[in-house]
Design a protein around this motif. Structure first.
Motif, PDB file in Angstrom:
ATOM      1  N   ASP A 118       0.834  -1.208   0.000  1.00  0.00           N
ATOM      2  CA  ASP A 118       0.000   0.000   0.000  1.00  0.00           C
ATOM      3  C   ASP A 118       0.865   1.253   0.000  1.00  0.00           C
ATOM      4  O   ASP A 118       1.572   1.537   0.972  1.00  0.00           O
ATOM      5  N   ASN A 120       0.054   4.209   0.467  1.00  0.00           N
ATOM      6  CA  ASN A 120      -0.321   5.118   1.555  1.00  0.00           C
ATOM      7  C   ASN A 120       0.442   4.832   2.848  1.00  0.00           C
ATOM      8  O   ASN A 120       0.552   5.697   3.711  1.00  0.00           O
ATOM      9  N   LYS A 121       0.953   3.609   2.973  1.00  0.00           N
ATOM     10  CA  LYS A 121       1.647   3.213   4.196  1.00  0.00           C
ATOM     11  C   LYS A 121       3.144   3.007   3.985  1.00  0.00           C
ATOM     12  O   LYS A 121       3.841   2.568   4.899  1.00  0.00           O
ATOM     13  N   LYS A 158      -9.119  14.472  -3.561  1.00  0.00           N
ATOM     14  CA  LYS A 158      -8.811  13.287  -2.754  1.00  0.00           C
ATOM     15  C   LYS A 158      -9.694  12.087  -3.091  1.00  0.00           C
ATOM     16  O   LYS A 158      -9.363  10.953  -2.762  1.00  0.00           O
ATOM     17  N   LEU A 164      -3.187   9.801  -5.730  1.00  0.00           N
ATOM     18  CA  LEU A 164      -2.126   9.016  -5.084  1.00  0.00           C
ATOM     19  C   LEU A 164      -0.738   9.512  -5.472  1.00  0.00           C
ATOM     20  O   LEU A 164       0.255   9.155  -4.834  1.00  0.00           O
ATOM     21  N   GLN A 167       1.262  10.844  -2.660  1.00  0.00           N
ATOM     22  CA  GLN A 167       1.989   9.950  -1.763  1.00  0.00           C
ATOM     23  C   GLN A 167       3.482   9.960  -2.105  1.00  0.00           C
ATOM     24  O   GLN A 167       4.327   9.762  -1.216  1.00  0.00           O
ATOM     25  N   ARG A 170       4.732  12.845  -0.243  1.00  0.00           N
ATOM     26  CA  ARG A 170       4.876  12.501   1.189  1.00  0.00           C
ATOM     27  C   ARG A 170       6.172  11.729   1.429  1.00  0.00           C
ATOM     28  O   ARG A 170       6.918  12.017   2.367  1.00  0.00           O
TER      29      ARG A 170
END
Length: 410
Positions: A118, A120-121, A158, A164, A167, A170
């Motif tokens: 993932d 996001n993680k 979003k 994505l 990300q 991030r």
């Protein structure tokens, strides 16, 4: 043995079936420079296909599971529960409900590919831990696709899967060690009047992170493929690194010069075409792709390109689904099978080969399809979502050239 003092370690995010991995294998034949050290993709079946193609999943599965003490069902469930997977690449799925055989293949594929799953993680620390020099990010295109008929929400909303892309911001902004290069691929609509302002915002973000970015559009037909597939590619390079191009226009010309050497003559296109398509009426894979005799399918075939009537050997864009308009085309296939038309869709094998994969690559995943681990629907989706290997190879060639120039200057 590489002449380079250092290998370019790659984090392949949104990795799919590994078109990037396939492309670097071609570059590495002349001089070993690129190495995939980690991936990230939450599509469970794409993970399995990736490992089957690139990591010898079938032969290494039991050994890697044993090495990581994943023998009992409860241990495999516990391992997989740490991740968020999807079975349709759209929403999270309860993998725990799948049969043990499927879960074994999935767990082994995660381990063999060092898959972070993932996005996001994904922990930014991996950039330092794995000494990442290059990140590829072919983020989801649904929020940009023309096929969404005006419902596309871009990269800033979003609710859009295309958001994505942030990300990647991030990860980069929280990383102690930033990679030298970033490679992006997405649909041409990213540069449309509607979405270009959002893309320019992304470029400013990259600039603040210390990157200069070069953007171009590549059509697969110009890169040694027979597929018309226009996609946007962007190469971001740390500002202090010398590049043999200085803006989008000179980058486009640089990539075009690489493409010119690969563009096929009509004779070579015919040979490519004949290598991809198998028109054998008795071939099992072809029979499995026969089109159902229904009113909707009867209507559909009237508007589709008949591939085996082609005289120029040029193929339309491979999509994630074949039973919709537009699709890559259909093939005449006379047969006496009940409730089937005398036409078929392209097979999953043909879809894979049109994206730049080989018969050997597909043969590596075929046993998993025959076991029901992979589905026909997932194979079409994997091919349609993939990057054209011939096209992204050009961007890796540019990175290779930059490295060679830097090595010579040193």
């Amino acid at each position: 043995m590489s002449k380079f003092e250092k290998t370019i370690n790659i984090l392949e995010t949104f990795s799919g079936i590994g078109a990037q991995h396939k492309a670097i294998k071609k570059i590495n034949k002349k001089e070993k420079i690129f190495k995939i050290v980690a991936t990230a993709d939450w599509d469970a079946r794409a993970n399995i296909s990736y490992s089957a193609i690139h990591n010898d999943l079938e032969n290494k599965r039991e050994k890697i599971l044993e090495k990581n003490s994943l023998i009992k069902s409860k241990d495999i469930d516990e391992f997989l529960s740490k991740y968020t997977f999807s079975l349709n690449s759209k929403v999270p799925s309860k993998i725990i409900n799948k049969d043990l055989e499927f879960k074994k293949y999935l767990a082994a594929s995660v381990l063999l590919s060092n898959n972070q799953v993932d996005i996001n993680k994904l922990d930014p620390k991996i950039l330092a831990e794995e000494k990442i020099d290059l990140i590829t990010y072919s983020f989801p295109c649904q929020g940009l696709s023309v096929a969404n008929m005006g419902r596309a929400k871009g990269i800033n909303n979003k609710e859009s899967t295309s958001s994505l892309i942030w990300q990647i911001y991030r990860i980069l902004s929280n990383a102690q060690r930033k990679p030298k290069y970033l490679i992006m691929e997405n649909v041409k609509n990213l540069l449309s009047k509607k979405f270009k302002p959002e893309y320019k915002k992304w470029l400013l973000v990259l600039q603040k992170l210390g990157y200069k970015t070069f953007t171009t559009t590549i059509n697969g037909i110009d890169t040694g493929s027979i597929q018309k597939r226009e996609r946007v590619f962007a190469l971001s390079v740390k500002k202090e690194i010398y590049t043999p191009f200085y803006n989008d226009e000179t980058f486009r010309k640089y990539i075009d010069d690489i493409s010119k050497k690969k563009k096929l003559t009509n004779k070579k296109m015919k040979k490519y075409f004949e290598n991809v398509f198998n028109f054998d009426l008795n071939n099992k894979e072809n029979i499995e792709a026969l089109i159902n005799d229904t009113p909707s399918r009867q209507k559909m075939i009237k508007n589709q390109k008949i591939i085996n009537q082609s005289t120029n050997f040029i193929i339309n864009t491979v999509t994630t689904k074949q039973d919709r308009i537009p699709c890559v085309g259909i093939i005449e296939h006379p047969n006496s099978v009940k409730n089937k038309l005398n036409y078929r869709f392209i097979t999953p094998r043909e879809a894979y080969k049109l994206m730049g994969f080989s018969d050997k690559d597909f043969d590596n995943i075929l046993p998993l399809y025959q076991k029901g681990i992979l589905t026909k629907e997932s194979l079409y989706r994997q091919a349609g979502n993939s990057i054209l290997v011939d096209a992204i190879e050009n961007i890796f060639q540019a990175v290779y050239d930059i490295e060679k120039i830097g090595e010579k200057n040193e």
